[in-house]
Design an enzyme around this catalytic site. Structure first.
Site, PDB file in Angstrom:
ATOM      1  CG  HIS A 150      -1.924   1.147   1.131  1.00  0.00           C
ATOM      2  ND1 HIS A 150      -1.705   2.294   1.405  1.00  0.00           N
ATOM      3  CD2 HIS A 150      -3.298   0.896   0.832  1.00  0.00           C
ATOM      4  CE1 HIS A 150      -2.853   3.058   1.215  1.00  0.00           C
ATOM      5  NE2 HIS A 150      -3.935   2.153   0.851  1.00  0.00           N
TER       6      HIS A 150
ATOM      7  N   GLY B  16      -7.679   9.017  -0.368  1.00  0.00           N
ATOM      8  CA  GLY B  16      -8.325   9.799   0.590  1.00  0.00           C
ATOM      9  C   GLY B  16      -8.586  11.241   0.390  1.00  0.00           C
TER      10      GLY B  16
HETATM   11  C1  PEP Z   1      -6.780   3.164   0.378  1.00  0.00           C
HETATM   12  O1  PEP Z   1      -6.061   3.891   0.918  1.00  0.00           O
HETATM   13  O2  PEP Z   1      -6.516   1.954  -0.141  1.00  0.00           O
HETATM   14  C2  PEP Z   1      -8.002   3.865  -0.312  1.00  0.00           C
HETATM   15  C3  PEP Z   1      -8.375   3.413  -1.549  1.00  0.00           C
HETATM   16  O3  PEP Z   1      -8.587   4.792   0.458  1.00  0.00           O
HETATM   17  P1  PEP Z   1      -9.765   5.973  -0.105  1.00  0.00           P
HETATM   18  O4  PEP Z   1     -11.048   4.924  -0.522  1.00  0.00           O
HETATM   19  O5  PEP Z   1      -9.868   6.474   1.277  1.00  0.00           O
HETATM   20  O6  PEP Z   1      -9.229   6.878  -1.049  1.00  0.00           O
END
Ligand code: PEP
Length: 257
Positions: free
Chosen positions: A103, A179
C-alpha cells in the site's frame, strides 16, 4: 455496460487502515448480514481488511458467512525476532484469506521498496494467502507524464515469479487519489488497467489474463458504478468509504444485477 461484466469475478475489499475498535465490529456484521440477504446473489466477492487487532474477533464474529478478511501488511518471514511485526501465517491463523501488500502508505511511511513488496507477496503465497499488491503513481509522476512507466516498473518488480490468479490481486491506487476525493477519469483508469493487463499476460499468460485488477482511490457510493464498469477493472479497494457498512454496501451494490 454492467459492473462486473466479463468472467473474472470481481472483488470489493475494504481497507480499514488504522481505524476501528471492538465497538465497530457491528459494521462488519451488518455487511455480513446484507451479503447473506438481500445481497446473497451479488456478483462479487466482498472482503474487509481490519486492523490486525480486530482480525480474529471480526472473522470469528462473522463466521460462517460470505464475507472474507484480509490483513493490511505482513512480514516477509514466518516468525522470528521482528518486534511489532505480523507474519502471513499469523494472519491466516486469525481468519484472513488475503493480505494487502505495498500500500502506498506502507511504501511512504515505512520505506517499502518494490523488492520488499515482492518478498511480502511471496510470503503471502507461502502462508496460503492471496496477496493484494498495490501500485500507483504520485501526482508529480502523473503530471510529468510518468504514470504508465511508474506503474509498469512497480508491477514488474513487486509481483513475484510464478504468481497465479488465485494467489495474486493487483490494486491500482494512484497515490493522489487516496483519501482526497479526487479520481482519475475513466479513460485514465482504462489506460493504466489496460497496461497492467497486457504486462500480466505477457509475463504470466492465462494466469495474468485471469488476475483481478482492482481500482482504489476515493471510491464512493456515487462514483462506484462509473469506475467499476471501466474495462479491466475487476473490483475496488476502498478506504474511507469502507468504514461504514451503509457506504460500503452502496459500493458493493454496483455489482447488483
Ligand atoms: C486506500 O487507501 O486503499 C484507499 C483506496 O483509500 P480511500 O478509498 O479512502 O481513497
Amino acid at each position: 455496460m454492467t459492473a462486473g461484466a466479463g468472467k473474472i469475478r470481481p472483488l470489493v475489499a475494504g481497507n480499514w487502515k488504522m481505524n476501528g475498535l471492538k465497538a465497530g465490529l457491528h459494521e462488519a456484521l451488518t455487511v455480513r448480514d446484507a451479503l447473506t440477504a438481500p445481497l446473497a446473489n451479488i456478483a462479487a466477492d466482498v472482503m474487509i481488511a481490519p486492523p490486525a487487532t480486530l482480525l480474529l474477533a471480526m472473522a470469528d464474529a462473522c463466521h460462517p458467512g460470505p464475507l472474507s478478511f484480509a490483513g493490511q501488511d505482513c512480514h516477509v518471514n514466518a516468525s522470528g525476532a521482528h518486534t511489532g511485526d505480523i507474519s502471513a501465517e499469523m494472519l491466516k491463523e486469525s481468519g484472513a484469506t488475503a493480505v494487502i501488500v505495498g500500500h502506498s502508505e506502507r511504501r511512504a511511511d515505512h520505506g517499502e521498496t518494490d523488492r520488499i513488496v515482492q518478498s511480502k507477496a511471496a510470503a503471502a503465497r507461502r502462508a496460503g494467502l492471496t496477496a493484494i499488491i498495490c501500485l500507483g503513481e504520485t501526482i508529480g509522476e502523473r503530471n510529468a507524464g510518468l504514470a504508465l512507466s511508474v506503474v509498469a516498473r512497480q508491477l514488474k518488480n513487486s509481483v513475484p515469479d510464478g504468481a497465479t490468479a488465485a494467489d495474486t490481486v493487483i490494486a491500482y491506487e494512484p497515490v493522489w487519489a487516496i483519501g482526497t476525493g479526487l479520481t482519475p477519469s475513466p479513460a485514465d483508469v482504462a489506460e493504466v488497467h489496460g497496461l497492467i493487463r497486457r504486462d500480466l499476460i505477457t509475463r504470466f499468460g492465462a494466469e495474468g489474463a485471469a488476475m483481478r485488477l482492482l481500482y482504489g482511490g476515493s471510491v464512493k457510493p456515487d462514483n462506484a458504478r462509473v469506475l467499476l464498469t471501466v474495462d479491466n477493472v475487476n473490483g475496488a479497494l476502498v478506504g474511507g468509504a469502507s468504514l461504514k457498512a451503509s457506504d460500503f454496501l452502496a459500493i458493493v451494490r454496483a455489482y447488483e444485477s
